[in-house]
Design an enzyme around this catalytic site. Structure first.
Site, PDB file in Angstrom:
ATOM      1  CG  ASP A 215      28.705 -31.743  41.794  1.00 53.17           C
ATOM      2  OD1 ASP A 215      29.787 -32.152  42.266  1.00 53.17           O
ATOM      3  OD2 ASP A 215      28.575 -30.627  41.277  1.00 53.17           O
TER       4      ASP A 215
ATOM      5  CE  LYS B  13      32.252 -30.617  40.425  1.00 57.58           C
ATOM      6  NZ  LYS B  13      31.402 -29.529  40.875  1.00 57.58           N
TER       7      LYS B  13
ATOM      8  CB  CYS C  59      28.821 -29.232  37.971  1.00 57.99           C
ATOM      9  SG  CYS C  59      28.869 -28.126  39.410  1.00 57.99           S
TER      10      CYS C  59
END
Length: 195
Positions: free
Chosen positions: A14, A106, A139
């Protein structure tokens, strides 16, 4: 090259504009500070011949694939966070996917949840993970706990190449991950390790 590194993947999670830029709609306050360390971790991984996996969120423009608690961020006529094809979903400056790397999209916290990551990694002979990116309590943590549950031989979180909204939140989650056997070296310690 140590044989170990051929069986280890670096997961970069991310590191996208919407999470790292100061004006990002889902800013992780500590994200900007770790960018140089994530860049260095990627460089070292490539020197070692490791597989680099770029784990990113990319969402439907209407937010139909996001968690229920985030759907309010996708009102009609407004671009929500990390929408596929938008600037906010792109990797931050200095992080570039290269030939031989792998990009995994994702839509939830864990890189393993409802994705093919586990089968892809195991098919590539990967049995160990090194994790960098944001955000530690979400995450990073979910991916790490899933990696442990999926029996990866070694799971490492690079302490200063991961971040959260505050240092205290980061430290508390690192402590939790250590308690399940996850290694948490600094970037320098990881760079100097050879086993």
């Amino acid at each position: 090259m140590a044989d170990k590194w051929k069986h280890t993947a670096l997961l970069v999670i991310d590191m996208q504009h919407d999470f790292v830029d100061v004006d990002g709609p889902t800013l992780v306050s500590g994200g900007k500070a770790i960018v140089p360390n994530v860049i260095k971790a990627v460089q070292i991984a490539r020197q070692r011949g490791m597989l680099v996996v770029w784990v990113v969120r990319e969402h439907d423009p209407l937010g139909r694939d996001v968690e229920l608690f985030r759907r309010h961020l996708y009102p009609a006529g407004k671009v929500g966070p990390t929408v596929k094809g938008q600037f906010g979903a792109e990797l931050v400056d200095g992080l570039v996917i290269q030939e031989g790397d792998y990009k995994l999209v994702k839509t939830r916290f864990s890189a393993f949840f409802a994705t093919h990551l586990d089968s892809f990694l195991k098919g590539a002979g990967i049995d160990s993970l090194v994790v960098t990116g944001v955000q530690t309590p979400n995450c990073i943590r979910q991916t790490v706990f899933d990696g442990v549950a999926l029996d990866y031989k070694s799971v490492t979180v690079v302490l200063d190449a991961t971040a959260a909204a505050t240092p205290d939140v980061h430290a508390a989650n690192i402590l939790d991950m250590k308690s399940i056997g996850v290694a948490t070296p600094t970037l320098q310690e990881w760079c100097e390790s050879d086993a």
